[in-house]
Design an enzyme around this catalytic site. Structure first.
Site, short mmCIF file in Angstrom:
data_model
loop_
_atom_site.label_atom_id
_atom_site.label_comp_id
_atom_site.label_asym_id
_atom_site.label_seq_id
_atom_site.Cartn_x
_atom_site.Cartn_y
_atom_site.Cartn_z
N ASP A 26 1.98 6.64 5.34
CA ASP A 26 0.95 5.64 4.90
C ASP A 26 1.39 4.86 3.93
OD1 ASP A 26 -1.28 4.31 6.05
OD2 ASP A 26 -2.82 5.82 4.80
N LYS A 50 -9.44 13.40 8.63
CA LYS A 50 -8.88 13.06 9.95
C LYS A 50 -8.72 14.33 10.44
CE LYS A 50 -5.83 9.50 7.98
NZ LYS A 50 -6.21 8.37 8.68
N ARG A 53 -7.48 -0.29 1.54
CA ARG A 53 -7.98 -1.52 1.03
C ARG A 53 -8.38 -1.30 -0.37
NH1 ARG A 53 -11.77 -1.68 6.05
NH2 ARG A 53 -10.03 -0.55 6.99
N GLU A 108 -9.24 3.98 2.91
CA GLU A 108 -8.74 3.82 1.14
C GLU A 108 -7.88 3.00 0.93
OE1 GLU A 108 -5.46 5.27 3.10
OE2 GLU A 108 -7.54 5.73 3.66
N LYS A 119 0.84 -1.05 -0.05
CA LYS A 119 0.06 0.10 0.06
C LYS A 119 0.91 1.25 -0.07
CE LYS A 119 -2.87 2.81 3.24
NZ LYS A 119 -3.36 2.52 4.63
N ASP A 171 -11.84 7.60 4.63
CA ASP A 171 -10.48 7.09 5.08
C ASP A 171 -10.25 5.78 5.16
OD1 ASP A 171 -8.17 8.03 6.29
OD2 ASP A 171 -9.25 7.81 8.38
N ASP A 213 -2.25 10.79 3.53
CA ASP A 213 -3.65 10.45 3.90
C ASP A 213 -4.38 11.42 4.67
OD1 ASP A 213 -5.93 9.03 3.99
OD2 ASP A 213 -5.41 7.59 5.41
#
Length: 500
Positions: A287, A276, A350, A348, A264, A346, A269
């Site tokens: 991230d 967030k 996956r 995201e 990933k 959020d 993010d």
């Protein structure tokens, strides 16, 4: 890649200079070579060690002014604990303890690679060298003014005195490449997001071509043609377009089934429309720790000429709020054809992995896939920062990952999967939704990913607690840890790589 220290090997007979580092166990005994190096000063050193109440615990260190008779200015004693019980990763940590005691003035350092029971084996001397390099790494290129303690170990030349120089060099050669891979992964995680955005990350991955890695970069047009709607939905709110990078190392037999690692790579993010909180949002530059690990691993495998075919794949995006950003309530179609209702923008990572996992499974037909992702805060609630969460549809793969984690210190803990969790991600409007309830959040995230691996043996590592910002360790004082490179290199070397 930056290196704060230079590490080499010299024979036991070489004269020590600058700073001398020696090892003693919990009985405060030194080895015979160490005793000979200390010479007439040995009794003085032993008295100083005893007077300091030094216990010789593993990784402990005692810093002494070198007594008269020694041709060095400084003496460092590193405790080994019960030397006979030391495992390979314990030796790496001893190297970390050595690096932790180096200071700005240590331009020349000699380390006697001897335990009280005898000379270290070549592999152990190599492990000390690895530990020194790992612990000495620091990321400070953006500091224009550095304090004295910011420069510890800088420019040190470390000579490790060994019984067999050629054997030690041979043992360290592959290990050194793995360390390079870890440092590369740390560098990527530590970079600020205005420097390392998807296009730049892809360019850095492309530098692996110098090592013989085939690198293919899929831009938005290519991903649109492949119908990667899940990944593209995440990136559509950013000024920086997404990328998917496919790396291939062909070190095995021609046509042999590859193994695959998927990362990933959310370069920043914000959470998107489901934004967030601002507190600690700056940490979301990390991230992309899973993608960083995959690039570092591919570097390590290619540089050490691993005898195996490997696919490394990373999905690179930014998750930003914008007038064009993905919304809660949107329904996207993944490359697999399965539809996904967006409940929370959020969740995201996956979505990014869904398309990349499917692409790799369908195009490359790997023997197995391991994905790595800073996926959920829930895994940190469950496991803290000492273990990554392991989810797998294959017991053998899970057991091998667990063993590799124990041998390298990059530990994993297996978590459950099962159809009873599926109902949490069932959607009224699509084939699934991208998040369930708060309960079992890391499990439902893995359950989601499992829908995109087809029948391929697969493991998911949730590295949210281990990739970045974890407490300082014996071999890492950097914010980015490079977690996973040593773990997965050990997995490949031990179980899947062709033996010479």
């Amino acid at each position: 890649m930056p290196d704060a220290v230079k590490v080499g090997f010299v024979p036991f007979s070489a004269a020590a200079r600058g700073t001398l580092v020696v090892f003693c166990d919990d009985t405060l005994k030194f080895g015979s070579v160490t005793g000979k190096a200390l010479g007439a000063a040995a009794s003085t050193v032993k008295r100083a060690v005893a007077a300091s109440q030094f216990k010789g615990k593993s990784g402990s260190a005692l810093d002494l002014l070198a007594p008269e008779g020694l041709k060095v200015g400084r003496l460092i004693v590193i405790g080994t604990g019960k030397a006979a019980a030391l495992k390979d990763n314990d030796i790496v940590k001893l190297g970390g303890a050595v690096a932790g005691k180096l200071s700005t003035g240590d331009s020349a350092v000699t380390v006697i690679a001897e335990l009280p029971g005898g000379a270290m084996r070549p592999e152990q001397a190599a492990a000390v060298a690895s530990g020194i390099r790992l612990r000495a790494y620091k990321f400070d290129r953006y500091k224009t003014k550095k304090k004295d303690d910011d420069a510890d170990a800088a420019n040190a030349n470390v000579s490790i005195a060994v019984a067999d120089v050629a054997a030690a060099k041979k043992a360290f050669a592959p290990d050194s490449h793995v360390v390079d891979g870890v440092i590369l992964a740390r560098e990527l995680v530590n970079e600020p997001p205005n420097v390392l955005y998807p296009e730049e990350f892809a360019k850095r991955a492309a530098q692996l071509r110098k090592l013989g890695v085939q690198v293919e970069i899929l831009d938005v047009k290519a991903m649109t043609r492949l119908k990667m709607g899940a990944l593209l939905g995440v990136s559509q709110g950013s000024a920086h377009p997404g990328r998917t990078v496919i790396m291939r190392w062909n070190g095995g037999k021609r046509g042999a089934q590859p193994v695959a690692f998927v990362g990933k790579g959310v370069c920043f993010d914000t959470g998107g429309i489901s934004i967030k909180p601002s507190a600690s949002m700056e940490d979301m530059k990390g991230d992309m720790g899973g993608a960083a690990c995959v690039v570092g691993l591919m570097h390590a495998l290619a540089a050490r000429k691993a005898k195996i075919n490997v696919i490394g794949a990373i999905g690179l995006v930014e998750n930003m709020p914008d007038g064009n950003a993905q919304r809660p309530g949107d329904i996207v179609t993944s490359m697999s054809g399965q539809t996904i209702e967006i409940i929370n923008t959020d969740a995201e990572g996956r979505l990014v992995l869904a398309d990349v996992l499917w692409y790799v499974a369908q195009k490359h037909k790997p023997k197995f896939m391991v994905d790595l992702a800073t996926l959920t805060g829930a895994i940190m609630v469950a496991l803290g920062t000492d273990h990554a969460g392991l989810f797998s549809n294959n017991d053998e793969l899970a057991e091998r990952l667990t063993a590799a984690g124990l041998s390298t210190g990059e530990r994993v803990w297996r978590m459950p999967l099962g159809p009873e969790y599926d109902k949490q991600i069932d959607s009224q409007f699509a084939d699934m939704k991208n998040t369930g309830s708060r309960n079992g959040g890391s499990i439902t995230a893995a359950q989601f990913l499992q829908r995109f691996v087809d029948n391929t043996p697969w493991a998911h590592l949730d590295i949210a607690g281990t990739a970045m910002g974890a407490p300082k360790s014996d071999i890492n004082h950097s914010w980015g840890s490079g977690y996973g490179v040593r773990l997965l290199n050990a997995l490949v070397a031990e179980h899947y790589e062709a033996k010479k």
